[in-house]
Design a protein around this motif. Structure first.
Motif, PDB file in Angstrom:
ATOM      1  N   LEU A 199       0.851  -1.174   0.000  1.00 49.77           N
ATOM      2  CA  LEU A 199       0.000   0.000   0.000  1.00 49.77           C
ATOM      3  C   LEU A 199       0.894   1.233   0.000  1.00 49.77           C
ATOM      4  N   ILE A 200       0.666   2.126  -0.955  1.00 48.74           N
ATOM      5  CA  ILE A 200       1.397   3.389  -0.999  1.00 48.74           C
ATOM      6  C   ILE A 200       0.368   4.507  -0.945  1.00 48.74           C
ATOM      7  N   PHE A 201       0.581   5.441  -0.028  1.00 49.61           N
ATOM      8  CA  PHE A 201      -0.355   6.549   0.109  1.00 49.61           C
ATOM      9  C   PHE A 201       0.378   7.813   0.545  1.00 49.61           C
ATOM     10  N   THR A 202      -0.299   8.937   0.360  1.00 47.36           N
ATOM     11  CA  THR A 202       0.247  10.221   0.811  1.00 47.36           C
ATOM     12  C   THR A 202      -0.702  10.843   1.814  1.00 47.36           C
ATOM     13  N   THR A 203      -0.147  11.747   2.616  1.00 43.67           N
ATOM     14  CA  THR A 203      -0.927  12.480   3.602  1.00 43.67           C
ATOM     15  C   THR A 203      -0.311  13.858   3.798  1.00 43.67           C
ATOM     16  N   GLU A 204      -1.120  14.783   4.242  1.00 42.35           N
ATOM     17  CA  GLU A 204      -0.636  16.123   4.577  1.00 42.35           C
ATOM     18  C   GLU A 204      -0.444  16.283   6.085  1.00 42.35           C
ATOM     19  N   GLU A 205      -0.633  15.200   6.833  1.00 40.54           N
ATOM     20  CA  GLU A 205      -0.401  15.248   8.279  1.00 40.54           C
ATOM     21  C   GLU A 205       1.074  15.554   8.540  1.00 40.54           C
ATOM     22  N   SER A 206       1.361  16.080   9.714  1.00 44.84           N
ATOM     23  CA  SER A 206       2.749  16.388  10.061  1.00 44.84           C
ATOM     24  C   SER A 206       3.516  15.097  10.334  1.00 44.84           C
ATOM     25  N   MET A 207       4.838  15.170  10.204  1.00 45.44           N
ATOM     26  CA  MET A 207       5.669  13.995  10.490  1.00 45.44           C
ATOM     27  C   MET A 207       5.500  13.583  11.945  1.00 45.44           C
ATOM     28  N   PHE A 208       5.344  14.541  12.839  1.00 44.33           N
ATOM     29  CA  PHE A 208       5.134  14.230  14.254  1.00 44.33           C
ATOM     30  C   PHE A 208       3.868  13.382  14.420  1.00 44.33           C
ATOM     31  N   THR A 209       2.775  13.798  13.792  1.00 43.99           N
ATOM     32  CA  THR A 209       1.500  13.070  13.902  1.00 43.99           C
ATOM     33  C   THR A 209       1.619  11.672  13.311  1.00 43.99           C
ATOM     34  N   ILE A 210       2.251  11.560  12.152  1.00 48.11           N
ATOM     35  CA  ILE A 210       2.416  10.255  11.493  1.00 48.11           C
ATOM     36  C   ILE A 210       3.290   9.338  12.338  1.00 48.11           C
ATOM     37  N   THR A 211       4.386   9.879  12.855  1.00 48.89           N
ATOM     38  CA  THR A 211       5.291   9.087  13.692  1.00 48.89           C
ATOM     39  C   THR A 211       4.560   8.550  14.910  1.00 48.89           C
ATOM     40  N   LYS A 212       3.779   9.390  15.558  1.00 50.75           N
ATOM     41  CA  LYS A 212       3.030   8.962  16.749  1.00 50.75           C
ATOM     42  C   LYS A 212       2.003   7.888  16.375  1.00 50.75           C
ATOM     43  N   TYR A 254       1.904   5.739  13.915  1.00 47.80           N
ATOM     44  CA  TYR A 254       2.432   4.428  13.541  1.00 47.80           C
ATOM     45  C   TYR A 254       3.340   3.800  14.595  1.00 47.80           C
ATOM     46  N   THR A 255       4.024   4.571  15.416  1.00 47.88           N
ATOM     47  CA  THR A 255       4.772   3.936  16.511  1.00 47.88           C
ATOM     48  C   THR A 255       3.789   3.366  17.524  1.00 47.88           C
ATOM     49  N   ASP A 256       2.712   4.098  17.800  1.00 51.92           N
ATOM     50  CA  ASP A 256       1.677   3.566  18.706  1.00 51.92           C
ATOM     51  C   ASP A 256       1.074   2.280  18.134  1.00 51.92           C
ATOM     52  N   TYR A 257       0.737   2.303  16.844  1.00 51.33           N
ATOM     53  CA  TYR A 257       0.117   1.127  16.229  1.00 51.33           C
ATOM     54  C   TYR A 257       1.064  -0.072  16.263  1.00 51.33           C
ATOM     55  N   PHE A 258       2.286   0.124  15.818  1.00 54.84           N
ATOM     56  CA  PHE A 258       3.211  -1.009  15.739  1.00 54.84           C
ATOM     57  C   PHE A 258       3.641  -1.494  17.124  1.00 54.84           C
ATOM     58  N   ASN A 259       3.616  -0.620  18.127  1.00 54.20           N
ATOM     59  CA  ASN A 259       3.876  -1.075  19.495  1.00 54.20           C
ATOM     60  C   ASN A 259       2.797  -2.049  19.961  1.00 54.20           C
ATOM     61  N   THR A 260       1.568  -1.869  19.501  1.00 53.58           N
ATOM     62  CA  THR A 260       0.488  -2.796  19.873  1.00 53.58           C
ATOM     63  C   THR A 260       0.560  -4.102  19.093  1.00 53.58           C
ATOM     64  N   GLN A 261       1.353  -4.138  18.029  1.00 54.93           N
ATOM     65  CA  GLN A 261       1.465  -5.343  17.203  1.00 54.93           C
ATOM     66  C   GLN A 261       2.497  -6.339  17.727  1.00 54.93           C
ATOM     67  N   ASN A 262       3.171  -5.990  18.832  1.00 55.65           N
ATOM     68  CA  ASN A 262       4.149  -6.889  19.448  1.00 55.65           C
ATOM     69  C   ASN A 262       5.150  -7.437  18.432  1.00 55.65           C
ATOM     70  N   LEU A 263       5.795  -6.519  17.718  1.00 56.07           N
ATOM     71  CA  LEU A 263       6.765  -6.936  16.706  1.00 56.07           C
ATOM     72  C   LEU A 263       8.041  -7.435  17.360  1.00 56.07           C
ATOM     73  N   ASP A 264       8.466  -8.623  16.953  1.00 58.50           N
ATOM     74  CA  ASP A 264       9.738  -9.189  17.397  1.00 58.50           C
ATOM     75  C   ASP A 264      10.825  -8.704  16.438  1.00 58.50           C
ATOM     76  N   GLN A 265      12.022  -8.600  16.934  1.00 55.85           N
ATOM     77  CA  GLN A 265      13.144  -8.170  16.114  1.00 55.85           C
ATOM     78  C   GLN A 265      12.783  -6.923  15.298  1.00 55.85           C
ATOM     79  N   SER A 266      12.128  -5.974  15.964  1.00 58.26           N
ATOM     80  CA  SER A 266      11.679  -4.780  15.253  1.00 58.26           C
ATOM     81  C   SER A 266      12.802  -3.758  15.144  1.00 58.26           C
ATOM     82  N   ASN A 267      12.670  -2.925  14.155  1.00 54.57           N
ATOM     83  CA  ASN A 267      13.640  -1.880  13.904  1.00 54.57           C
ATOM     84  C   ASN A 267      12.880  -0.588  13.617  1.00 54.57           C
ATOM     85  N   TYR A 268      13.115   0.436  14.421  1.00 56.50           N
ATOM     86  CA  TYR A 268      12.483   1.729  14.230  1.00 56.50           C
ATOM     87  C   TYR A 268      13.582   2.735  13.913  1.00 56.50           C
ATOM     88  N   THR A 269      13.483   3.422  12.797  1.00 53.30           N
ATOM     89  CA  THR A 269      14.383   4.514  12.456  1.00 53.30           C
ATOM     90  C   THR A 269      13.496   5.713  12.139  1.00 53.30           C
TER      91      THR A 269
END
Length: 157
Positions: free
Chosen positions: A85-98, A100-115
């Motif tokens: 899935l490729i999409f665009t948004t006009e949301e701020s990087m701060f809002t997007i970062t929050k 998706y980090t919140d979402y992926f934290n709930t996904q219990n990712l093993d061996q995860s990498n956040y940059t």
């Protein structure tokens, strides 16, 4: 007198010929416009199909309210589902970062990498329990000020 009648008859024929040709041209223009309208309708149909959220993307995956999907692909390969899935948004990087980090934290990712920085976000990892793999890469577009483009890949392992 005969010459005058011939001339009048010629003028009438020319007028009739002009009317007939004009009507034919109008019909050709109408057909051309209908053809153009059909092409536009087909393009809109294609865009609408392309803008759908991929069928196998987990229903819990959040999208910003203003997300504009440019690529939506889902498939099954060797019995395993995958999505891009490729999409665009006009949301701020701060809002997007929050978001998706919140979402992926709930996904219990093993061996995860956040940059994550002010212009980019990269999140990758596997959820061994659910047999799935996630990858999100995105950042501010230099060609379109204020626009962030994100690419999400999800697949069953």
């Amino acid at each position: 007198m005969k010459h005058k009648q011939s001339r009048n008859l010629l003028i009438i024929y020319l007028l009739l010929l002009t009317v007939v040709l004009s009507a034919c041209q109008s019909t050709q223009n109408d057909r051309k416009q209908q053809s153009e309208n059909t092409k536009v309708a087909q393009n809109i149909q294609h865009l609408n199909e392309q803008e759908k959220i991929p069928e196998y993307l987990p229903k819990t995956f959040p999208l910003p309210q203003d997300a504009k999907i440019s690529t939506s692909h889902a498939e099954i390969n060797d019995g395993k589902k995958s999505v891009m899935l490729i999409f665009t948004t006009e949301e701020s990087m701060f809002t997007i970062t929050k978001l998706y980090t919140d979402y992926f934290n709930t996904q219990n990712l093993d061996q995860s990498n956040y940059t994550i920085d002010n212009n980019n976000i990269i999140i990758q990892g596997d959820n061994v329990k659910n047999n799935e793999s996630w990858s999100m890469i995105g950042g501010a577009l230099t060609s379109r000020d204020g626009i962030i483009e994100l690419t999400v890949n999800w697949s069953e392992q």
